[in-house]
Write an enzyme that holds these catalytic residues in place. Structure first.
Site, PDB file in Angstrom:
ATOM      1  CG  LEU A  20     -27.505  88.214 -10.024  1.00 45.35           C
ATOM      2  CD1 LEU A  20     -26.173  88.640  -9.170  1.00 45.35           C
ATOM      3  CD2 LEU A  20     -28.745  88.830  -9.186  1.00 45.35           C
ATOM      4  CE  LYS A  70     -21.603  76.728 -16.464  1.00 45.07           C
ATOM      5  NZ  LYS A  70     -20.463  77.487 -15.794  1.00 45.07           N
ATOM      6  CG  ASP A 107     -17.432  80.248 -16.760  1.00 40.18           C
ATOM      7  OD1 ASP A 107     -18.082  81.309 -16.618  1.00 40.18           O
ATOM      8  OD2 ASP A 107     -17.814  78.962 -16.424  1.00 40.18           O
ATOM      9  N   GLY A 129     -10.965  74.031  -3.859  1.00 43.09           N
ATOM     10  CA  GLY A 129     -11.826  73.225  -4.440  1.00 43.09           C
ATOM     11  C   GLY A 129     -11.378  72.825  -5.777  1.00 43.09           C
ATOM     12  N   GLY A 131     -13.790  71.430  -8.286  1.00 41.90           N
ATOM     13  CA  GLY A 131     -14.781  71.137  -9.130  1.00 41.90           C
ATOM     14  C   GLY A 131     -14.820  71.842 -10.609  1.00 41.90           C
ATOM     15  CB  ALA A 133     -15.956  76.921 -10.417  1.00 42.62           C
ATOM     16  N   GLY A 252     -16.720  87.642  -6.782  1.00 36.84           N
ATOM     17  CA  GLY A 252     -17.125  87.409  -7.966  1.00 36.84           C
ATOM     18  C   GLY A 252     -17.733  88.133  -9.098  1.00 36.84           C
TER      19      GLY A 252
END
Length: 286
Positions: A20, A70, A107, A129, A131, A133, A252
């Site tokens: 997006l 990244k 971020d 989670g 990972g 993020a 988000g």
């Protein structure tokens, strides 16, 4: 109007067709009246160095970097911000005065944008989670002065790495999702953040499921804020479930817009765009 003088900013990743970012960034560039466009360029792992070196030599004013590049892009930058080093991920590049890539990560600022006015000082949070993020989320929660973070995951080794990297800044514990303590933690939590892909609208995922299953959430109560980093579908199954429990919910999309605004400021030496310009463009698109 695109002309022979138009410069560009690009998103580099694989895949990028779902992104997006071109929608919201082009709305912002149009608002600023800049002779710039934002495009998405698919790039395989083996082509990353060639693509980034080539972009230095043409009219490219900056880049966003997304999955799976990244971490790999570190080796192609001559300057790396302290926050990108801490997160072990770069999502934004610009050319410096020597025409070399300078990298940062927006971020964390994106994540904390919808939380800044909620007074979470000394509060308790759960992060689902472990990972990439989760690293941005944990750093953001540290910046907001929470007292305790519990990371719940299926992956023991990645949880241990998070504790090693962030445990000296905040009370941080890691648990497997099957641990019996989880119910007490959910009941006590002021904030729960989902960084897992469960509930995302993709061919791989069933959307009408909750992270770690229905029984995991049985002690959730209305005082808890539930923040899902997923923005498509909006709302996710988790946010609908949480709203039915009386919880305040955050999707988000605000993080996506806020990190995009920070990237745009990085590329344009501090120019700012109102939040609603990007946000409205996305909502109209979705």
């Amino acid at each position: 109007m695109i002309s022979s003088k138009t410069s560009f900013i690009a998103l580099i990743g694989n895949p990028v067709s779902h992104s997006l970012s071109p929608i919201m960034q082009n709305a912002a560039l149009q608002y600023l009246g800049l002779d710039l466009i934002y495009i998405a360029i698919p790039c395989k792992d083996e082509d990353l160095e060639l693509v980034l070196n080539s972009l230095k030599k043409i009219n490219c004013k900056g880049l966003n970097i997304t999955i799976p590049h990244k971490e790999k892009v570190f080796n192609l930058c001559s300057e790396i911000s302290s926050i990108a080093s801490k997160l072990k991920a770069i999502n934004t590049l610009r050319l410096n005065s020597e025409k070399e890539w300078s990298g940062t990560n927006t971020d964390v600022e994106g994540f904390i944008y919808p939380l800044k006015n909620l007074n979470l000082t000394k509060k308790k949070s759960i992060v689902l989670g472990s990972g990439g993020a989760a690293r941005s989320v944990i750093q953001g929660l540290i910046n907001l002065n929470l007292s305790k973070i519990s990371v719940i995951s299926r992956n023991k080794s990645s949880v241990e790495e998070l504790i090693k990297d962030f445990g000296n800044q905040i009370q941080l514990q890691g648990l497997l999702n099957t641990n019996n303590e989880v119910q007490n933690l959910i009941e006590e939590a002021n904030l729960v953040v989902n960084t897992t892909p469960v509930g995302m609208k993709t061919a791989k995922h069933e959307m009408n499921v909750l992270p770690y299953g229905e029984s995991f959430w049985r002690s959730l109560n209305s005082k808890t804020i539930v923040y899902d980093l997923i923005y498509n579908p909006a709302p996710t199954h988790l946010l609908k479930f949480s709203a039915n429990k009386g919880c305040r919910t955050i999707d988000g999309l605000q993080m996506l817009v806020a990190q995009g605004l920070k990237s745009l400021s990085f590329w344009t030496n501090g120019l700012e765009v109102p939040f609603h310009i990007m946000n409205d463009a996305l909502k109209n698109h979705l």
